[in-house]
Write a protein that holds these residues in place. Structure first.
Motif, short mmCIF file in Angstrom:
data_model
loop_
_atom_site.label_atom_id
_atom_site.label_comp_id
_atom_site.label_asym_id
_atom_site.label_seq_id
_atom_site.Cartn_x
_atom_site.Cartn_y
_atom_site.Cartn_z
N THR A 62 29.95 -20.20 -10.10
CA THR A 62 29.05 -20.53 -9.20
C THR A 62 28.12 -19.95 -10.45
OG1 THR A 62 29.56 -17.80 -9.35
CG2 THR A 62 29.28 -19.26 -7.24
N CYS A 63 28.15 -20.08 -12.25
CA CYS A 63 26.87 -19.83 -13.11
C CYS A 63 25.74 -21.07 -12.90
CB CYS A 63 28.08 -18.77 -13.62
SG CYS A 63 27.03 -19.26 -15.82
N ASP A 64 24.81 -20.71 -13.37
CA ASP A 64 24.34 -21.95 -13.07
C ASP A 64 24.24 -22.87 -14.58
OD1 ASP A 64 23.00 -21.71 -10.95
OD2 ASP A 64 21.58 -20.50 -11.22
N HIS A 65 24.38 -22.34 -15.45
CA HIS A 65 24.68 -22.10 -16.90
C HIS A 65 25.92 -22.76 -17.18
CE1 HIS A 65 21.06 -20.64 -18.09
NE2 HIS A 65 21.69 -20.16 -17.80
N CYS A 66 27.07 -22.74 -16.36
CA CYS A 66 29.10 -23.04 -16.15
C CYS A 66 28.14 -24.59 -16.35
CB CYS A 66 29.71 -22.05 -16.24
SG CYS A 66 29.44 -20.68 -16.58
N ILE A 67 27.72 -24.53 -14.77
CA ILE A 67 27.54 -25.62 -13.49
C ILE A 67 27.06 -26.88 -14.81
CG2 ILE A 67 27.26 -27.19 -12.04
CD1 ILE A 67 27.04 -24.06 -10.76
N MET A 68 26.56 -26.81 -15.59
CA MET A 68 25.05 -27.35 -16.47
C MET A 68 26.70 -28.33 -17.42
SD MET A 68 21.67 -26.72 -16.54
CE MET A 68 21.53 -24.86 -16.95
#
Length: 183
Positions: A62-68
């Motif tokens: 769920t981490c936005d930075h991880c998704i990017m």
């Protein structure tokens, strides 16, 4: 009574400091890492005979930075696995579906399948390696070099200097470390 309370507080602080596990830094060695993967098996770093080292990425569903960073992490695995430095992802919250239902093993499994991860995605029991390696945010990377006595820490930090997936990073920190090791 007040003196006793102060003394007890001081002793408590002192004992927690003395018995707290110290964070490891670059240049130190971890004997081994063996954690449960989203495939239901234990992934043992020392058992990976063809590996010269590992690019470990701490990431959560769920981490936005991880998704990017997902595409860049997969690209790192594709580029370096054949050179002996596979990517291994670790989910810090994977073992706690009660407190972290959206970042625990069931969601990690879904993410690994839906994104077609080509690398193992492991769960960190009780934040053992998250704390041991001083990981404070996700995504964070650790580069290990395999040695006879364990895994030598060569780098701990960001993958690169650009969080925006639409922009090209100026400094690819993980790649720089691994390329230097491959020379």
């Amino acid at each position: 009574m007040r003196k006793i309370t102060i003394i007890l507080c001081l002793l408590s602080c002192l004992s927690s400091t003395l018995f707290a596990q110290k964070e490891l830094t670059v240049g130190q060695t971890v004997s081994n890492i063996a954690l449960l993967s989203t495939k239901g098996t234990v992934y043992d770093f020392r058992a990976q005979k063809s590996a010269k080292g590992f690019i470990v990425v701490f990431m959560t569903p769920t981490c936005d930075h991880c998704i990017m960073y997902e595409k860049r992490v997969m690209a790192l695995d594709k580029k370096y696995k054949v050179k002996g430095f596979p990517v291994v992802a670790i989910g810090p919250y994977g073992d706690n579906p009660i407190k972290y239902p959206l970042d625990a093993m069931p969601e990690m499994k879904k993410l690994a399948v839906s994104k077609g991860f080509t690398f193992p995605y492991l769960t960190d029991d009780n934040f053992k390696y998250t704390f041991l390696l001083g990981i404070k945010q996700t995504p964070s990377a650790v580069v290990f070099q395999k040695k006879p006595n364990g895994l030598l820490i060569k780098y701990i930090g960001k993958i690169d200097d650009e969080e925006d997936e639409k922009k090209v990073p100026k400094n690819k920190f993980v790649e720089q470390v691994v390329n230097k090791m491959l020379q």
